[in-house]
Design an enzyme around this catalytic site. Structure first.
Site, mmCIF file in Angstrom:
data_model
loop_
_atom_site.group_PDB
_atom_site.id
_atom_site.type_symbol
_atom_site.label_atom_id
_atom_site.label_comp_id
_atom_site.label_asym_id
_atom_site.label_seq_id
_atom_site.Cartn_x
_atom_site.Cartn_y
_atom_site.Cartn_z
ATOM 1 N N HIS A 1 -3.548 -5.480 2.217
ATOM 2 C CA HIS A 1 -3.181 -5.764 3.612
ATOM 3 C C HIS A 1 -3.880 -7.080 3.921
ATOM 4 C CE1 HIS A 1 -1.931 -1.544 4.333
ATOM 5 N NE2 HIS A 1 -2.963 -1.219 3.586
ATOM 6 N N CYS B 1 0.802 -1.227 0.000
ATOM 7 C CA CYS B 1 0.000 0.000 0.000
ATOM 8 C C CYS B 1 0.842 1.289 0.000
ATOM 9 C CB CYS B 1 -0.975 -0.049 1.169
ATOM 10 S SG CYS B 1 -2.356 1.078 0.946
HETATM 11 N N1 GLN Z 1 -1.971 6.973 2.495
HETATM 12 C C1 GLN Z 1 -2.175 6.134 1.405
HETATM 13 C C2 GLN Z 1 -3.570 6.166 0.806
HETATM 14 O O1 GLN Z 1 -4.561 6.375 1.493
HETATM 15 C C3 GLN Z 1 -1.772 4.724 1.818
HETATM 16 C C4 GLN Z 1 -2.710 4.055 2.757
HETATM 17 C C5 GLN Z 1 -2.286 2.670 3.164
HETATM 18 O O2 GLN Z 1 -1.088 2.348 3.195
HETATM 19 N N2 GLN Z 1 -3.262 1.863 3.557
HETATM 20 O O3 GLN Z 1 -3.660 5.985 -0.367
#
Ligand code: GLN
Length: 255
Positions: A193, A93
């Site tokens: 995740h 992510c």
């Molecule tokens: N901040 C990033 C987004 O919202 C990554 C979020 C995350 O790693 N879950 O796109």
């Protein structure tokens, strides 16, 4: 056999149990007698990244990405060395986003990223946040299977040259998108995740094999008893109504 893992920004980049990925690598290696060591590295710490077989960077919210990006950019040369030396990368992510060109947050601030790849990420408005369970059809290192995970990102990642898989349920790189993640010979980057590896032990083993390749070439791993993991994945796939077979049926119907 030995395997060295570098867990980057373990104290900052860890969302929705990403640390479970490290736990799974440890357990699966231990069961096979592979001597796995994990070193962590946070802002300001010195590490020679090319010393490691696997580089792991988890997800983080915009705040954490803002905290780490300067330190990460200072390590660009070290990361490039590692890529040349054959290190395998697993990026989740926010970590995935950091290897592209840039991340533009909801306020329009641009976080410069490592630019190893041509993709870039721009935050969506609140109505287009990608949240929920996700199922992805994957072809990785000659294996074809369904992976499941959980996604929660505002970022919409565009211009991905080679995605990790096709979205069968959920969003992936963009809201209601067709493709998920990025994959090349060394780098697996994904919005999943879950954490990813406990739910998808076949991906864990592919990452272990990629890590071992640097020093030992292509190795085959002893199979482990994945009954529980398979049951958990099957429950989720059934709930989402996804199977490898019903894709073909859906394609036939639309012909
Ligand atoms: N901040 C990033 C987004 O919202 C990554 C979020 C995350 O790693 N879950 O796109």
């Amino acid at each position: 056999m030995k395997l060295k893992v570098l867990w980057m920004y373990h104290d900052l980049m860890d969302l929705y149990g990403d640390k479970g990925n490290i736990q799974v690598l440890k357990t699966r290696c231990e069961k096979r007698g592979i001597d796995l060591t994990v070193d962590t590295c946070t802002i300001g710490e010195i590490r020679t990244i090319s010393d490691y077989d696997i580089f792991f960077l988890g997800g983080g919210a915009d705040r954490e990405q803002n905290l780490i990006y300067e330190d990460l950019l200072l390590r660009r040369e070290g990361i490039e060395e590692a890529m040349k030396s054959g290190t395998a990368f697993l990026l989740i992510c926010g970590g995935y986003q950091m290897f592209g060109k840039y991340y533009r947050d909801q306020d329009g601030n641009t976080v410069p990223c490592l630019s190893f790849f041509d993709y870039y990420t721009v935050a969506s408005d609140r109505d287009h946040r990608c949240i929920g369970n996700i199922a992805v059809e994957v072809n990785m290192d000659g294996e074809h299977f369904l992976a499941v995970g959980f996604e929660n990102h505002g970022g919409q990642t565009e211009n991905v040259s080679f995605p990790f898989g096709s979205v069968r349920y959920g969003h992936g790189n963009t809201f209601n998108g067709k493709f998920e993640g990025f994959l090349n010979d060394q780098v697996l980057a994904t919005y999943m995740h879950g954490p990813l590896l406990p739910k998808n032990p076949m991906i864990a083993d592919l990452v272990v094999r990629r890590g071992l390749r640097r020093n030992y070439g292509d190795v085959s791993l002893d199979p482990l008893d994945d009954t529980l993991e398979t049951k958990a994945r099957t429950v989720m796939l059934e709930r989402l109504g996804v199977s490898l077979e019903n894709r073909q049926e859906a394609e036939k119907q639309s012909d």
